[in-house]
Write a protein that holds these residues in place. Structure first.
Motif, PDB file in Angstrom:
ATOM      1  N   SER A 291     -43.606   4.040 -21.455  1.00 17.49           N
ATOM      2  CA  SER A 291     -44.598   3.196 -20.785  1.00 17.49           C
ATOM      3  C   SER A 291     -45.939   3.903 -20.627  1.00 17.49           C
ATOM      4  N   GLU A 325     -45.823   2.103 -12.155  1.00 15.11           N
ATOM      5  CA  GLU A 325     -44.756   2.970 -12.659  1.00 15.11           C
ATOM      6  C   GLU A 325     -43.932   3.503 -11.490  1.00 15.11           C
ATOM      7  N   TYR A 330     -39.400  -0.356 -12.630  1.00 16.84           N
ATOM      8  CA  TYR A 330     -38.528  -0.024 -13.756  1.00 16.84           C
ATOM      9  C   TYR A 330     -37.125  -0.604 -13.559  1.00 16.84           C
ATOM     10  N   ASP A 354     -40.193  11.114 -16.824  1.00 21.00           N
ATOM     11  CA  ASP A 354     -40.679  10.481 -15.606  1.00 21.00           C
ATOM     12  C   ASP A 354     -39.540  10.293 -14.612  1.00 21.00           C
TER      13      ASP A 354
END
Length: 550
Positions: A291, A325, A330, A354
């Motif tokens: 992403s 994010e 997610y 991440d």
């Protein structure tokens, strides 16, 4: 709140010897009688119906007769274009019955700007450059009731300003117009993701130069912006959702999900068409997503879910647009991916390092092996690890085929030598060793995925289709073009596998022939290496031990 749906004109550039040899038309001839008059010395670049306006004197124009007021305006416009000035309609007069009986046409630089616009105290923007000079050039016509024709009452040919050179006449606003053919050309190329500058360069090349396009670059950009605004007149997000609803109606297997914020704004969105969902059922054992790509109007992270097909090519499973994010975004995205894909769990998930991604994957895919991108890890080690020797050792841990005990021993030795116990990033990497060390992952089928480089490759590819000014609707439409190219690559590879037969070169013909029939060309190359390895084994002797042949 969550929702789901499943259903040009050529410019007058040059003229050599521009005096008309023939006299002006007689009074009794009407304006369109000599639209095809020839004129010696006129360049072929001029349209044929412009020829008769060159070299006309004041008396020539006075004697002209027109069938209608619009014909007179058309004549004066052509006269102005070929002499370097624009034309605009002026005042008019009507009789007692409301019929138009007189009309005046002016040079477009007639009049002056009202002083009230110059003396405003609340002005925030700078003044536009002045274009009007109070020019007195004009054409005045009147209606001859007896003959029902329009005649010239007065004409002034002198201007109080410099006339525009013929190579620049096409820039005068009056003479700029984007034809329907040009609009169709622009719309067609824009629909395939071609940038506006390249479109104009191509069209100028076809026309013979920018001066022959009939419009300027600014006109083209204004037209494109107008069309873009027309598509999202009820809101950008709503336009994208309506578009996806239309796709779902045409393809019942297409699905999209989205949710909104407390303020009613679009939060997250996920969509996948029918072929994407089919591909996931075949090749969704290994899923990679990234992403880092935010090339859109709202700087929203774009998530691309991808995998590897039976030709070792990248295949796309779907797209997502997240609000931010975070773990929540997610998690929502992965839960909807799972539901849209008929709850098929992947065996391996590949992402970068991440923390929000790691937490979301662990929550939604608890049974899946989560592999971190080796390329990102190497980059982090390069920035954090000062010793070249340690970087080499770490690279070995990422890719080498080694036992877990050997890795643990080497990590202890490296910790003592490079002081890794004192470094926070090193401790974090050790805690995540099950997600990146090949000693822990070598028994897992990853379909060739050790990094998210395929995701990076997709991001690099779609740079030609997206830019930071694109709306969500344009983002969705242009991503369809990206998917179309990937599917065409798969179609070509499938054709090559069916249409051609590899040449057999090993000593194990039956096995190689069977592999050539079963596998695609890309996979056959890998299998053939194994066949070559088996064929290289030399038979020495054999002996029987009880019921076993050695």
């Amino acid at each position: 709140m969550e929702m789901e749906f499943t259903k040009g004109n050529k410019g007058c550039d040059t003229m050599e010897g521009s005096q008309r040899e023939e006299g002006c038309r007689p009074d009794e001839e009407l304006d369109d009688a000599c639209g095809g008059d020839s004129m010696n010395g006129v360049s072929d670049e001029y349209p044929s119906d412009y020829a008769y306006v060159f070299g006309l004197s004041e008396q020539d124009i006075i004697r002209k007769v027109f069938r209608s007021e619009e014909r007179a305006y058309d004549f004066y416009s052509k006269f102005g274009r070929c002499h370097g000035f624009g034309v605009r309609k002026g005042d008019y007069g009507k009789d007692e019955e409301g019929n138009l009986i007189r009309r005046r046409f002016f040079c477009n630089r007639a009049g002056l700007r009202d002083e009230k616009h110059l003396n405003r105290l609340d002005r925030k923007r700078g003044h536009r450059p002045e274009t009007r000079t109070n020019c007195l050039a004009k054409l005045s016509i009147y209606l001859d009731r007896e003959n029902s024709t329009w005649k010239v009452r007065k004409v002034i040919l002198d201007h109080n300003h410099e006339l525009t050179p013929r190579r620049m006449v096409h820039m005068i606003p009056k003479f700029r117009r984007i034809s329907d053919a040009a609009k169709a050309n622009i719309d067609g190329m824009r629909g395939y993701g071609v940038s506006t500058s390249k479109i104009l360069g191509y069209m100028a090349g076809v026309a013979g130069g920018y001066s022959l396009l009939g419009f300027t670059k600014k006109d083209a950009y204004n037209y494109i912006d107008h069309m873009r605004r027309a598509k999202v007149v009820n809101g950008d997000s709503n336009a994208a959702i309506v578009y996806l609803e239309g796709k779902a109606a045409a393809d019942p297997m297409s699905m999209a999900r989205y949710n909104v914020t407390k303020d009613g704004m679009l939060a997250n969105m996920f969509w996948a068409d029918g072929p994407c969902r089919v591909d996931y059922q075949y090749f969704g054992d290994v899923v990679a997503f990234d992403s880092t790509y935010k090339k859109n109007k709202y700087q929203r992270p774009l998530v691309i879910f991808s995998g590897s097909n039976n030709h070792k090519q990248t295949t796309i499973f779907g797209f997502g647009l997240v609000l931010d994010e975070t773990i929540e975004s997610y998690t929502w995205m992965l839960e909807n991916l799972l539901e849209v894909m008929c709850n098929k769990q992947p065996s391996v998930v590949v992402t970068d390092g991440d923390d929000a991604m790691i937490a979301a994957v662990k929550k939604v895919f608890p049974e899946a092996t989560h592999r971190l991108c080796a390329w990102h890890l190497q980059k982090n080690v390069t920035s954090n690890g000062g010793e070249q020797m340690f970087r080499e050792i770490f690279c070995k841990w990422l890719y080498a085929d080694m036992e877990v005990d050997d890795f643990e021993l080497e990590w202890e030795e490296a910790s003592e030598k490079f002081g890794l116990h004192k470094k926070c990033w090193a401790n974090q990497m050790y805690e995540k060793r099950h997600m990146w060390c090949n000693a822990y992952l070598r028994g897992k089928f990853c379909a060739g995925y050790r990094t998210t480089s395929r995701c990076e490759g997709i991001n690099s590819h779609i740079k030609g289709f997206l830019n930071s000014r694109h709306s969500i609707l344009e983002l969705v439409q242009n991503l369809e073009l990206v998917v179309r190219e990937y599917r065409n690559n798969e179609l070509v590879a499938q054709f090559n596998s069916i249409y051609s037969t590899p040449v057999l070169t090993t000593c194990l013909d039956p096995i190689e022939r069977c592999a050539a029939d079963v596998y695609t060309r890309a996979i056959f190359v890998l299998v053939k290496k194994e066949i070559d390895g088996v064929g290289a084994v030399n038979f020495v002797s054999k002996r029987r031990v009880s019921t076993t042949m050695v």
